[in-house]
Design a protein around this motif. Structure first.
Motif, short mmCIF file in Angstrom:
data_model
loop_
_atom_site.label_atom_id
_atom_site.label_comp_id
_atom_site.label_asym_id
_atom_site.label_seq_id
_atom_site.Cartn_x
_atom_site.Cartn_y
_atom_site.Cartn_z
N MET A 1 0.86 -1.21 0.00
CA MET A 1 0.00 0.00 0.00
C MET A 1 0.89 1.25 0.00
SD MET A 1 -3.27 0.50 -0.09
CE MET A 1 -4.44 1.79 0.17
N PRO A 2 0.60 2.25 -0.85
CA PRO A 2 1.40 3.48 -0.86
C PRO A 2 1.34 4.19 0.48
CG PRO A 2 -0.55 3.68 -2.24
CD PRO A 2 -0.51 2.27 -1.78
N ASP A 3 2.40 5.00 0.75
CA ASP A 3 2.49 5.58 2.09
C ASP A 3 1.60 6.79 2.32
OD1 ASP A 3 3.87 7.10 0.35
OD2 ASP A 3 5.71 7.26 1.53
N LYS A 4 1.11 7.44 1.25
CA LYS A 4 0.26 8.61 1.51
C LYS A 4 -0.82 8.75 0.44
CE LYS A 4 3.21 11.85 -0.92
NZ LYS A 4 3.97 12.99 -1.04
N PRO A 5 -1.97 9.27 0.86
CA PRO A 5 -3.04 9.47 -0.13
C PRO A 5 -2.71 10.64 -1.06
CG PRO A 5 -3.73 10.27 2.03
CD PRO A 5 -2.37 9.68 2.21
N ILE A 6 -3.24 10.59 -2.26
CA ILE A 6 -3.09 11.71 -3.20
C ILE A 6 -4.48 12.26 -3.46
CG2 ILE A 6 -2.38 12.36 -5.53
CD1 ILE A 6 -0.34 10.14 -5.50
N PHE A 7 -4.68 13.52 -3.10
CA PHE A 7 -6.00 14.15 -3.29
C PHE A 7 -6.07 14.82 -4.66
CE2 PHE A 7 -5.22 14.05 1.29
CZ PHE A 7 -6.30 13.27 1.67
N VAL A 8 -7.29 15.13 -5.09
CA VAL A 8 -7.41 15.80 -6.39
C VAL A 8 -6.80 17.19 -6.32
CG1 VAL A 8 -9.76 16.74 -6.03
CG2 VAL A 8 -8.96 16.24 -8.34
N THR A 9 -6.92 17.80 -5.15
CA THR A 9 -6.29 19.10 -4.96
C THR A 9 -6.00 19.29 -3.48
OG1 THR A 9 -6.44 21.48 -5.37
CG2 THR A 9 -8.47 20.40 -4.70
N GLN A 10 -5.16 20.21 -3.18
CA GLN A 10 -4.84 20.55 -1.80
C GLN A 10 -4.40 22.01 -1.79
OE1 GLN A 10 -1.68 18.28 0.18
NE2 GLN A 10 -3.35 17.24 1.24
N PRO A 11 -4.89 22.80 -0.84
CA PRO A 11 -4.50 24.21 -0.85
C PRO A 11 -3.04 24.39 -0.46
CG PRO A 11 -5.84 23.71 1.07
CD PRO A 11 -5.80 22.46 0.27
N PHE A 12 -2.42 25.43 -1.01
CA PHE A 12 -1.08 25.83 -0.55
C PHE A 12 -1.28 26.73 0.66
CE2 PHE A 12 1.76 29.48 -0.38
CZ PHE A 12 2.95 28.84 -0.06
N LEU A 13 -0.57 26.45 1.74
CA LEU A 13 -0.63 27.32 2.91
C LEU A 13 0.75 27.90 3.16
CD1 LEU A 13 -2.98 25.25 5.24
CD2 LEU A 13 -3.50 27.38 4.07
N PRO A 14 0.89 29.23 3.14
CA PRO A 14 2.19 29.85 3.42
C PRO A 14 2.60 29.51 4.84
CG PRO A 14 0.58 31.46 2.62
CD PRO A 14 -0.17 30.22 2.90
N PRO A 15 3.91 29.62 5.16
CA PRO A 15 4.35 29.35 6.54
C PRO A 15 3.53 30.18 7.52
CG PRO A 15 6.21 29.80 5.09
CD PRO A 15 4.99 30.04 4.28
N LEU A 16 3.14 29.52 8.61
CA LEU A 16 2.23 30.15 9.58
C LEU A 16 2.79 31.47 10.12
CD1 LEU A 16 -0.49 29.51 10.74
CD2 LEU A 16 0.61 28.17 12.53
N ASP A 17 4.14 31.50 10.33
CA ASP A 17 4.70 32.72 10.93
C ASP A 17 4.57 33.94 10.01
OD1 ASP A 17 6.52 31.74 9.19
OD2 ASP A 17 8.28 31.99 10.48
#
Ligand code: T4K
Length: 369
Positions: A1-17
């Protein structure tokens, strides 16, 4: 089984700081919404970035569509595409207008201008096309028809942030053009949207509409709604803008990777895009034809089993949902191209954090079939 799911999309989030100084500014000012400093800065920055003159920000794309219809006083029948997210037609129902579905073009997958005229009746007041997947509509042909019959044009540009054709930003076409900044979009403020307006007057009216219709403290000039974008969302927009070019570059690489990886696979068609001068690579749609070796739904299930979450945007067609299917224009005989495309379409994962190995994993599943 692959180690991580692949979603159709995922938002980019800039570094929290990097977000913190914006939040501190909001905390200090105590202005959280109703057109504060962030809101105004974001509006100006967007106009500059997109190459448009007037923008009114909204709390999501659906309310922005509703407000655009309200601003243009659209009533009666509105010609639109069945091949879109359901919000496109829902906005018409909320305004008490009747959607009239017209088939799509088999190449652009957008409203087919050749079929619009036959659907016009004395009740028609507007056309609402969608730049589907960010692929520009045939805006010249649509304008010619709208001018001839004196119809308004509202572009649902939810997928088209940053896209340009020969004339520049495609957001400048039509009477009004509507963006979405939802978490699944190329550019996001978590939730958000905007209406691109041709002049300062229509922007001012849209600003009233999104604030209950208030013109000032004591006068209400339109049956408005609460469509305001909060300061926190506007700040996220300002921050996202800084990264946009970099994010599009990565999307472009993924797009090219898929094209190389899927070249020559029989039964896989990548719809061609002809009008873009600047693309945003918002989606990666493919059509699964009968000679592929398995159906679209079988491939979708196969990928799910491999933790790859593709999406069938747009299946079912809007015209197939219960609140629309009784309309005469919703019949599949009236919509042969859209009906066929909707059963063959699959949108593959595309987002900046997707690594080449992930893209290869998607390509491998398809090639193995
Ligand atoms: N017009 C058009 C043509 C549109 O496409 C849309 C929206 C609108 C108008 C209306 O604009 P808004 O009112 O939404 O601003 C999504 C979105 O909810 C919707 O905004 C979008 N179109 C439509 C095409 O897609 P779903 O049902 O696919 O979303 P969901 O929650 O299944 O998310 C898909 C994938 O994205 C998930 O598997 C994981 C990822 N994801 C999603 C969210 C929400 C994240 O990683 N983070 C997140 O926060 O509808």
């Amino acid at each position: 089984m692959p180690d991580k799911p692949i979603f159709v999309t995922q938002p980019f989030l800039p570094p929290l700081d990097e977000y913190v100084p914006y939040l501190e500014e909001i905390w200090d000012s105590k202005i959280l919404t109703n057109g504060g400093q962030m809101h105004q800065r974001f509006e100006r920055a967007l106009c500059e970035h997109l190459g448009v003159e007037h923008i009114s920000l909204f709390n999501n794309g659906t309310i922005a569509l509703l407000a655009a219809l309200q601003e243009l006083r659209v009533t009666g029948e509105v010609i639109t595409t069945p091949y879109s997210f359901v919000a496109t037609s829902h906005s018409l129902l909320w305004k008490g207008a009747k959607p009239v579905f017209v088939d799509i073009d088999p190449v652009s997958l957008n409203l087919d201008p050749q079929k619009i005229e036959a659907a016009i009746t004395p009740q028609t007041t507007a056309i609402m096309p969608v730049h589907c997947y960010g692929n520009p509509c045939d805006t010249d042909a649509i304008k010619a028809i709208a001018d001839l019959y004196n119809l308004k044009v509202i572009y649902d540009s939810a997928h088209a942030f940053g896209v340009e054709d020969r004339a520049g930003s495609i957001l400048n076409h039509g009477d009004l053009s509507v963006l979405s900044f939802h978490a699944t979009k190329v550019f996001t403020t978590f939730e958000g949207g905007a209406v691109i307006c041709p002049d300062a007057k229509s922007k001012r009216r849209l600003d009233y509409i999104k604030n209950f219709g208030f013109q000032n403290e004591v006068s209400v000039v339109a049956p408005g709604i609460n469509g305001k974008l909060s300061e926190v969302n506007a700040a996220m927009g300002l921050l996202q803008l800084k990264y946009f070019d970099q994010l599009i570059k990565r999307r472009k690489d993924i797009d090219a990777y898929y094209r190389r990886g899927l070249a020559g696979v029989s039964g896989i068609v990548i719809p061609s895009r002809e009008r873009q001068v600047v693309d945003n690579y918002a989606y990666f749609p493919i059509l699964i034809e009968s000679d592929f070796g398995m159906s679209r739904d079988e491939l979708y299930e196969l990928m799910l089993g491999d933790d790859i979450y593709t999406r069938r945007y747009f299946y079912p067609l809007i015209s197939e949902f219960p609140m629309y299917r009784g309309l005469p224009s919703a019949s599949s005989n009236n919509l042969p191209v859209a009906s066929s495309v909707s059963r063959k379409i699959l949108c593959l994962p595309i987002y900046p954090a997707l690594e080449n190995a992930d893209v290869q994993r998607v390509v491998d599943v398809i090639r193995k079939v």
